[in-house]
Design a protein around this motif. Structure first.
Motif, short mmCIF file in Angstrom:
data_model
loop_
_atom_site.label_atom_id
_atom_site.label_comp_id
_atom_site.label_asym_id
_atom_site.label_seq_id
_atom_site.Cartn_x
_atom_site.Cartn_y
_atom_site.Cartn_z
N SER A 170 -10.15 1.50 12.07
CA SER A 170 -9.20 1.74 10.97
C SER A 170 -8.20 0.59 10.86
CB SER A 170 -8.46 3.05 11.20
OG SER A 170 -9.35 4.15 11.24
N SER A 175 -8.14 -1.80 7.68
CA SER A 175 -6.87 -1.73 6.95
C SER A 175 -6.24 -3.10 6.80
CB SER A 175 -5.91 -0.77 7.65
OG SER A 175 -6.45 0.53 7.72
N GLY A 216 -5.70 -4.50 3.38
CA GLY A 216 -4.27 -4.41 3.09
C GLY A 216 -3.59 -5.74 2.87
N VAL A 268 -8.63 5.14 7.34
CA VAL A 268 -8.46 3.85 6.66
C VAL A 268 -7.59 4.02 5.41
CG1 VAL A 268 -9.67 2.07 5.34
CG2 VAL A 268 -10.58 2.82 7.53
N THR A 269 -7.78 5.12 4.72
CA THR A 269 -7.03 5.36 3.48
C THR A 269 -5.53 5.41 3.72
OG1 THR A 269 -8.89 6.60 2.54
CG2 THR A 269 -6.74 6.93 1.54
N CYS A 321 -3.95 4.44 6.53
CA CYS A 321 -3.47 3.28 7.29
C CYS A 321 -3.23 2.07 6.38
CB CYS A 321 -4.47 2.91 8.38
SG CYS A 321 -4.46 4.03 9.80
N ILE A 322 -4.05 1.93 5.32
CA ILE A 322 -3.87 0.81 4.39
C ILE A 322 -2.47 0.83 3.79
CG2 ILE A 322 -4.56 -0.04 2.10
CD1 ILE A 322 -7.42 0.52 2.82
N VAL A 368 -0.01 -0.65 6.21
CA VAL A 368 -0.22 -2.09 6.34
C VAL A 368 0.35 -2.82 5.13
CG1 VAL A 368 -1.97 -3.91 6.43
CG2 VAL A 368 -2.21 -1.88 7.86
N ALA A 374 -1.01 0.96 12.36
CA ALA A 374 -2.24 1.64 11.99
C ALA A 374 -2.91 2.28 13.21
CB ALA A 374 -3.20 0.66 11.31
N SER A 434 -3.38 6.32 13.50
CA SER A 434 -4.74 6.84 13.56
C SER A 434 -4.99 7.65 14.83
CB SER A 434 -5.75 5.69 13.47
OG SER A 434 -7.07 6.15 13.64
#
Length: 285
Positions: free
Chosen positions: A99, A103, A107, A165-166, A168-169, A172, A221, A225
């Motif tokens: 992730s 990201s 990002g 990932v969604t 965490c982006i 970032v 991130a 996560s």
């Protein structure tokens, strides 16, 4: 003929007021702020210190107890003794690392586009990023679950990774944009004037300046996560992560290895934070 007055030849000095530093005056006027600061630090650190200390507790019941029975490193030597605990921890670490990498890869260019360029969807994209941070976890989890079910995507490892990932982006992007806002374009423009192409200017100038922000975003991130339970519980399916295992095991009694894994996570996070601080100090120097 009059005699010269000896006092007239001496310079007249006036007493200068002694000024206290502004910081000291503020501290004296507001003694409550340092007290609040140390109370907050204590509330934050005391549970962590308790976790670290009792991860070495020689409990005879193989369950966490806060009655001290002596020092031991047995639990660290037998981290995988509890069935499923080691596997769930590895799953959480794998998802967190993936992730963070994905990201950062998405990002950083997204943050540069939002911060330095004006385009049609700039406003809606910024709103989506901040809404992803502001939205409650239960809302994000329920929305993700309904999306995957309606799309026919089976719940499991992949859905956990996609959801992590969604969100965490978004973190970032916020960190990188904050870094970019204080950089400006002067150095990049100077590199272009000296003959560097855009790729060379980014790699030689922008990337070293962005590196502390990238490390901070990756560390955030990772933490978000590996720590997530609410959103993961909606989309996990048969996959068990470390927070899900801990929640399930808490109903029958947690093994001491849980404290050991928590201590390892804290030590690694602290090392990453210190590394980021070192990189930031060197970049400023």
């Amino acid at each position: 003929m009059t005699a010269a007055n000896p006092l007239a030849t001496q310079p007249v000095t006036t007493a200068q007021p002694v000024h206290e530093p502004i910081g000291e005056r503020r501290d004296r006027k507001r003694p409550l702020l340092p007290i609040i600061y140390w109370v907050v630090i204590g509330i934050t650190l005391i549970p962590i210190l308790v976790m670290i200390v009792y991860s070495f507790n020689n409990t005879p019941t193989n369950r966490i107890t806060f009655q001290w029975h002596g020092f031991t490193t047995y639990w660290y030597q037998n981290l995988t003794q509890v069935s499923g605990l080691g596997d769930s921890f590895l799953v959480s670490v794998e998802i967190a690392v993936l992730s963070a990498i994905i990201s950062i890869a998405i990002g950083v260019p997204l943050a540069m586009a939002l911060e330095r360029h004006r385009f049609l969807l700039r406003g809606p994209l910024s709103a989506v990023v901040f809404s992803d941070i502001a939205a409650p976890s239960i809302v994000v989890g329920a929305a993700s679950l309904s999306f995957f079910l309606s799309s026919g995507v089976p719940l499991g490892y992949l859905t956990i990774l996609l959801v992590h990932v969604t969100f965490c982006i978004a973190y970032v992007v916020v960190v990188i944009r904050a870094r970019l806002s204080g950089m400006g374009k002067v150095l990049e423009e100077a590199a272009g004037d000296l003959g560097a192409n855009p790729f060379t200017a980014f790699w030689k100038v922008t990337f070293p300046l962005l590196l502390p922000g990238m490390l901070a975003g990756a560390a955030l991130a990772l933490a978000m996560s590996i720590d997530d339970y609410v959103i993961t519980s909606f989309v996990a399916g048969p996959t068990v992560t470390f927070p899900l295992f801990v929640y399930g095991a808490a109903k029958v009694g947690l093994p001491p290895q849980v404290l050991c894994f928590g201590t390892i996570i804290f030590v690694v996070a602290l090392a990453v934070a210190l590394l980021n601080g070192l990189v930031t100090r060197r970049s400023r120097g």
